[in-house]
Design a protein around this motif. Sequence first.
Motif, PDB file in Angstrom:
ATOM      1  N   ASP A 211      32.915 -28.749  10.370  1.00 33.12           N
ATOM      2  CA  ASP A 211      33.509 -28.353  10.204  1.00 33.12           C
ATOM      3  C   ASP A 211      34.268 -27.094   9.252  1.00 33.12           C
ATOM      4  OD1 ASP A 211      34.107 -31.276  11.026  1.00 33.12           O
ATOM      5  OD2 ASP A 211      32.791 -32.224   8.541  1.00 33.12           O
ATOM      6  N   VAL A 212      33.048 -26.939   8.966  1.00 34.88           N
ATOM      7  CA  VAL A 212      32.992 -25.189   8.720  1.00 34.88           C
ATOM      8  C   VAL A 212      33.718 -24.225   9.394  1.00 34.88           C
ATOM      9  CG1 VAL A 212      32.160 -23.431   7.598  1.00 34.88           C
ATOM     10  CG2 VAL A 212      31.550 -25.806   6.499  1.00 34.88           C
ATOM     11  N   ILE A 213      33.211 -24.656  11.227  1.00 32.26           N
ATOM     12  CA  ILE A 213      33.897 -23.723  11.543  1.00 32.26           C
ATOM     13  C   ILE A 213      34.638 -23.740  12.360  1.00 32.26           C
ATOM     14  CG2 ILE A 213      32.807 -23.003  13.868  1.00 32.26           C
ATOM     15  CD1 ILE A 213      30.264 -23.613  13.468  1.00 32.26           C
ATOM     16  N   ARG A 214      35.144 -25.565  12.119  1.00 32.10           N
ATOM     17  CA  ARG A 214      36.202 -26.141  12.599  1.00 32.10           C
ATOM     18  C   ARG A 214      37.501 -25.758  11.656  1.00 32.10           C
ATOM     19  NH1 ARG A 214      38.594 -30.471  11.645  1.00 32.10           N
ATOM     20  NH2 ARG A 214      37.283 -31.079  10.782  1.00 32.10           N
ATOM     21  N   THR A 215      37.417 -26.027  10.863  1.00 38.20           N
ATOM     22  CA  THR A 215      38.793 -25.325   9.718  1.00 38.20           C
ATOM     23  C   THR A 215      38.601 -24.063   9.796  1.00 38.20           C
ATOM     24  OG1 THR A 215      37.096 -25.992   8.229  1.00 38.20           O
ATOM     25  CG2 THR A 215      38.734 -27.570   8.776  1.00 38.20           C
ATOM     26  N   ALA A 216      37.454 -22.916   9.413  1.00 34.18           N
ATOM     27  CA  ALA A 216      37.459 -21.846   9.593  1.00 34.18           C
ATOM     28  C   ALA A 216      38.560 -21.341  11.339  1.00 34.18           C
ATOM     29  CB  ALA A 216      36.950 -20.922   9.745  1.00 34.18           C
TER      30      ALA A 216
ATOM     31  N   TYR B  69      41.221 -33.195   1.504  1.00 34.79           N
ATOM     32  CA  TYR B  69      41.818 -31.981   1.653  1.00 34.79           C
ATOM     33  C   TYR B  69      42.688 -32.288   3.299  1.00 34.79           C
ATOM     34  CZ  TYR B  69      41.441 -29.956  -2.898  1.00 34.79           C
ATOM     35  OH  TYR B  69      41.187 -29.410  -3.745  1.00 34.79           O
ATOM     36  N   GLU B  70      42.100 -32.562   3.913  1.00 39.91           N
ATOM     37  CA  GLU B  70      42.030 -32.928   5.467  1.00 39.91           C
ATOM     38  C   GLU B  70      42.278 -34.001   6.257  1.00 39.91           C
ATOM     39  OE1 GLU B  70      39.544 -32.430   9.880  1.00 39.91           O
ATOM     40  OE2 GLU B  70      38.579 -32.263   7.628  1.00 39.91           O
ATOM     41  N   SER B  71      42.423 -34.821   5.066  1.00 39.04           N
ATOM     42  CA  SER B  71      43.440 -35.875   5.101  1.00 39.04           C
ATOM     43  C   SER B  71      44.712 -35.825   4.773  1.00 39.04           C
ATOM     44  CB  SER B  71      42.381 -37.389   4.445  1.00 39.04           C
ATOM     45  OG  SER B  71      42.846 -37.438   3.198  1.00 39.04           O
ATOM     46  N   ASN B  72      44.863 -34.723   3.876  1.00 38.87           N
ATOM     47  CA  ASN B  72      46.148 -34.513   3.554  1.00 38.87           C
ATOM     48  C   ASN B  72      46.807 -33.481   4.437  1.00 38.87           C
ATOM     49  OD1 ASN B  72      47.855 -35.078   1.340  1.00 38.87           O
ATOM     50  ND2 ASN B  72      48.005 -33.744   0.615  1.00 38.87           N
ATOM     51  N   ASN B  73      46.364 -32.666   5.245  1.00 39.09           N
ATOM     52  CA  ASN B  73      46.753 -31.352   6.376  1.00 39.09           C
ATOM     53  C   ASN B  73      46.544 -30.545   5.595  1.00 39.09           C
ATOM     54  OD1 ASN B  73      47.002 -33.225   8.323  1.00 39.09           O
ATOM     55  ND2 ASN B  73      48.978 -34.187   7.309  1.00 39.09           N
ATOM     56  N   ASP B  74      45.434 -29.827   4.842  1.00 36.92           N
ATOM     57  CA  ASP B  74      45.810 -28.953   3.846  1.00 36.92           C
ATOM     58  C   ASP B  74      44.035 -28.297   3.898  1.00 36.92           C
ATOM     59  OD1 ASP B  74      44.791 -27.020   2.379  1.00 36.92           O
ATOM     60  OD2 ASP B  74      45.488 -28.484   0.551  1.00 36.92           O
TER      61      ASP B  74
ATOM     62  N   THR C  61      31.165 -56.351  12.272  1.00 34.17           N
ATOM     63  CA  THR C  61      32.790 -55.289  13.109  1.00 34.17           C
ATOM     64  C   THR C  61      33.162 -55.042  12.098  1.00 34.17           C
ATOM     65  OG1 THR C  61      31.121 -55.838  15.170  1.00 34.17           O
ATOM     66  CG2 THR C  61      33.518 -55.482  15.270  1.00 34.17           C
ATOM     67  N   ILE C  62      33.750 -54.282  12.126  1.00 33.47           N
ATOM     68  CA  ILE C  62      35.675 -54.040  12.011  1.00 33.47           C
ATOM     69  C   ILE C  62      36.712 -52.925  12.551  1.00 33.47           C
ATOM     70  CG2 ILE C  62      34.716 -53.326   9.286  1.00 33.47           C
ATOM     71  CD1 ILE C  62      34.904 -50.637   9.482  1.00 33.47           C
ATOM     72  N   ASN C  63      37.719 -54.559  12.385  1.00 34.72           N
ATOM     73  CA  ASN C  63      38.851 -53.253  13.223  1.00 34.72           C
ATOM     74  C   ASN C  63      39.209 -52.242  12.392  1.00 34.72           C
ATOM     75  OD1 ASN C  63      38.387 -55.088  16.166  1.00 34.72           O
ATOM     76  ND2 ASN C  63      39.600 -57.215  14.028  1.00 34.72           N
ATOM     77  N   VAL C  64      39.508 -51.243  12.820  1.00 32.22           N
ATOM     78  CA  VAL C  64      40.462 -50.342  12.691  1.00 32.22           C
ATOM     79  C   VAL C  64      42.086 -49.462  13.534  1.00 32.22           C
ATOM     80  CG1 VAL C  64      40.119 -47.948  11.494  1.00 32.22           C
ATOM     81  CG2 VAL C  64      38.505 -49.162  11.966  1.00 32.22           C
ATOM     82  N   GLN C  65      42.827 -49.948  12.614  1.00 31.73           N
ATOM     83  CA  GLN C  65      44.230 -49.074  13.151  1.00 31.73           C
ATOM     84  C   GLN C  65      43.985 -47.391  13.444  1.00 31.73           C
ATOM     85  OE1 GLN C  65      46.683 -51.213  15.247  1.00 31.73           O
ATOM     86  NE2 GLN C  65      44.844 -52.887  15.090  1.00 31.73           N
ATOM     87  N   GLY C  66      43.766 -46.729  14.667  1.00 34.17           N
ATOM     88  CA  GLY C  66      43.683 -45.909  15.060  1.00 34.17           C
ATOM     89  C   GLY C  66      45.864 -45.014  14.770  1.00 34.17           C
ATOM     90  N   THR C  67      45.417 -44.278  13.861  1.00 31.89           N
ATOM     91  CA  THR C  67      47.004 -43.854  13.245  1.00 31.89           C
ATOM     92  C   THR C  67      46.990 -42.181  13.719  1.00 31.89           C
ATOM     93  OG1 THR C  67      46.084 -43.345  11.023  1.00 31.89           O
ATOM     94  CG2 THR C  67      47.071 -45.393  11.979  1.00 31.89           C
ATOM     95  N   GLY C  68      46.294 -42.353  14.333  1.00 36.10           N
ATOM     96  CA  GLY C  68      45.756 -40.340  14.651  1.00 36.10           C
ATOM     97  C   GLY C  68      45.649 -39.266  13.155  1.00 36.10           C
ATOM     98  N   LYS C  69      45.353 -40.023  11.670  1.00 31.73           N
ATOM     99  CA  LYS C  69      45.031 -39.653  10.579  1.00 31.73           C
ATOM    100  C   LYS C  69      43.649 -40.117  10.216  1.00 31.73           C
ATOM    101  CE  LYS C  69      49.664 -40.294   9.100  1.00 31.73           C
ATOM    102  NZ  LYS C  69      50.470 -40.269   7.310  1.00 31.73           N
ATOM    103  N   LEU C  70      42.971 -39.070   9.498  1.00 34.90           N
ATOM    104  CA  LEU C  70      41.492 -39.154   9.038  1.00 34.90           C
ATOM    105  C   LEU C  70      41.986 -40.192   8.207  1.00 34.90           C
ATOM    106  CD1 LEU C  70      39.184 -38.614   9.326  1.00 34.90           C
ATOM    107  CD2 LEU C  70      39.521 -36.416   6.800  1.00 34.90           C
TER     108      LEU C  70
END
Length: 481
Positions: A229-234, A189-194, A463-472
Amino acid sequence: MGGLHFIMINIRTHIFRASSVIGLMLFLLGCSTYNQSIAPYYKSVSTANYAQAEKDLDKNSLIQKPRNKLLYLMEKGRISHLRGEYENSNKYFNEADQLLDQGLTSASDEAVGVLLNSMSQRYKGEDFEKFMIHYYKALNYLYLHKTEDAIVEARRITLQANTQGDKFNNKDSRYSNDAFSLMLQGMLYESNNDVNNAFISYRNAAEIYLKSPDKTYYGTPMPLGLQQDVIRTAQLNGFTTEADQFETTFGINYQPTKPSEGGDLIFFWENGLAPVKTQVDLFFSLIRNSDGNLFFTDAAGGLVIPFDYNGDRSKVNTKSVESLRAAFPKYVAQTPYYSSASIISNNTQIPFVKAEDINELAFKTLQQRMLKEMGKVLSRLAVKKIAEYSVRAAAESNGKTNGLLEGLGYGLQLYSLLSEKADTRNWQTLPAYISYARIPLQKGDNQVSIKLTNAQGAIETKTINVQGTGKLQFYNYATLR
């Protein structure tokens, strides 16, 4: 005439001896467990030879049987996922889901369980295995960039939990929900901004832990990340009262941090392989109490299990029903090759936190239903024994021996021996443990390394490469040996 009678007795004796030898041979051959029967497949998985594993699976006659279709589909879905074939993986998992939705119980299948054994029935899946289907399906959809489908899978986690709750009337202390699945649901849900539904999911997961005096759930302590996560999303939802209450409940002072420019990566580490089932034999006697009720008791007298017999209990001769050998499943844990791991990203080392202990789930859920399983197995054996001795008693009536009935009695004895077998099936390529880490990313390219340590202290790094897109984002890595 006397000579003919002697010959007939001699023939019956030899037939009985021969059938006993043949029966023993068949019995020994039929005692292989499910794990032993699919050993080549299991070995290929543990050595990460997934292409060969798929070939081993497709040519295995046991898992191809209709009664094992659910197992076959789950294993095929798992192997396809490990090979990076996410569309194909969900094809199998969706078919497995459809089987579960349609129901795998029928009158004929129940009859097979009564007349033969539970190993001969259709495999219906362990409760935690059903939750794990949603885990892999959701990841598959995310990797295919089908976010909406992943969210649908998140909602189905709630439906699965409701089904389990109905099964146990929501009052039973047995496994009827899955804290890890609810954590995953919140992440999806968080990855979908909900953030509203994310908070509800995180809160529901936390409440499962809080019901336990030591804040653990089936061998897993409540992760600090979940508490945050509980406190942050609250707070993100403006639920300041709830946020303050959870800070007090968790005993932490949460200080929100500035969101990472590149977003966060949820890294799941799937370590080891699920425990396998083996067979253990126990011996019981049938007894009658002062009220005339029938019970089974083991040799030590520590177990007393009622015998729910539909026939005339008064006519059951408990002395004739000798000691019963009952076969039950027992889990055996597999020791993972790697004992620990950590994440290194942007010159920062981040520890993994255990999120799901499938070993513990397997052991505890089997233990929870064991008395019920014992009752079913022992009742089946007793009914077979009663039938056997009834036929043998009839063979000796009026001072004469009826050879046909005598042979039938021995046939029932042999049948009872050959058909007794524990159900040793399970989804064996699940990991033993799932741990996770939440990794802040920079905008653009990020190098994320997982440092693995084995029991001897040797260290390996991937090691893996990950592109930071601003999303989860999500990534899962399996070390299945």
